[in-house]
Scaffold this active site. Sequence first.
Site, short mmCIF file in Angstrom:
data_model
loop_
_atom_site.label_atom_id
_atom_site.label_comp_id
_atom_site.label_asym_id
_atom_site.label_seq_id
_atom_site.Cartn_x
_atom_site.Cartn_y
_atom_site.Cartn_z
N GLY A 46 0.83 -1.20 0.00
CA GLY A 46 0.00 0.00 0.00
C GLY A 46 0.86 1.24 0.00
O GLY A 46 2.01 1.21 0.48
N GLN A 51 2.84 9.93 1.31
CA GLN A 51 4.20 9.38 1.41
C GLN A 51 5.12 9.82 0.28
O GLN A 51 6.33 9.67 0.38
CB GLN A 51 4.14 7.85 1.45
N CYS A 92 5.81 -0.32 7.06
CA CYS A 92 5.47 0.87 6.27
C CYS A 92 6.67 1.23 5.41
O CYS A 92 7.80 1.21 5.90
CB CYS A 92 5.13 2.01 7.21
N LEU A 93 6.42 1.58 4.14
CA LEU A 93 7.52 1.97 3.25
C LEU A 93 8.22 3.22 3.76
O LEU A 93 9.36 3.48 3.40
CB LEU A 93 7.00 2.19 1.83
N HIS A 134 -4.46 1.57 7.65
CA HIS A 134 -3.07 2.08 7.74
C HIS A 134 -2.86 3.21 6.73
O HIS A 134 -2.35 4.28 7.06
CB HIS A 134 -2.10 0.91 7.49
N GLU A 135 -3.29 2.98 5.48
CA GLU A 135 -3.07 3.98 4.43
C GLU A 135 -3.93 5.23 4.68
O GLU A 135 -3.50 6.35 4.42
CB GLU A 135 -3.36 3.41 3.04
N HIS A 138 -2.31 7.64 6.94
CA HIS A 138 -1.32 8.51 6.30
C HIS A 138 -1.96 9.81 5.80
O HIS A 138 -1.37 10.88 5.90
CB HIS A 138 -0.68 7.80 5.09
#
Length: 170
Positions: A46, A51, A92-93, A134-135, A138
Amino acid sequence: MALLPILTYPDPRLHTVARPVQAVDARIRGLIADLLETMYDANGIGLAATQVDVHERLIVIDISEERNQPLVLINPEIVWASDDTQLGDEGCLSVPGIYDGVERARSIKVRALDGEGQSRELAAEGMLAVCIQHEMDHLLGKVFVEYLSPLKRNRIKNKMLKARRDTERV
Ligand code: NI
């Protein structure tokens, strides 16, 4: 299409609150393509526009094994969430190499525009439900490490800052 640089924690830009997408036009379709390419390249499941330092309410997800089932959610809203929760490890990226447990609703219903600008409602549970929550965090400027204890969070922050210093030194 282009690979976009991913912001890493504790970059303050990750705490920006995204504004709604006004129109699903050529610019947004280009952004969707870039987000998907960036997510696949980084082996993520994701990625939120936040981000890549674009502060509009847009996320892309693909939890499929084959990496061929992209899901695009524009202006997503959770219209229902179960009281039942699940505790699972998240990564997470923007926080590479860190995985820790976060408690999330087990099932949710989300309303969002798809990549064509059509309004859709989606029921999700398990890993997909976790990923969407989660996304969507962000987009509100929230990174998953903020659910952890202050002690853990500080340890992660220092680790990330050290990694960044080490990279800058070479
Ligand atoms: Ni993330």
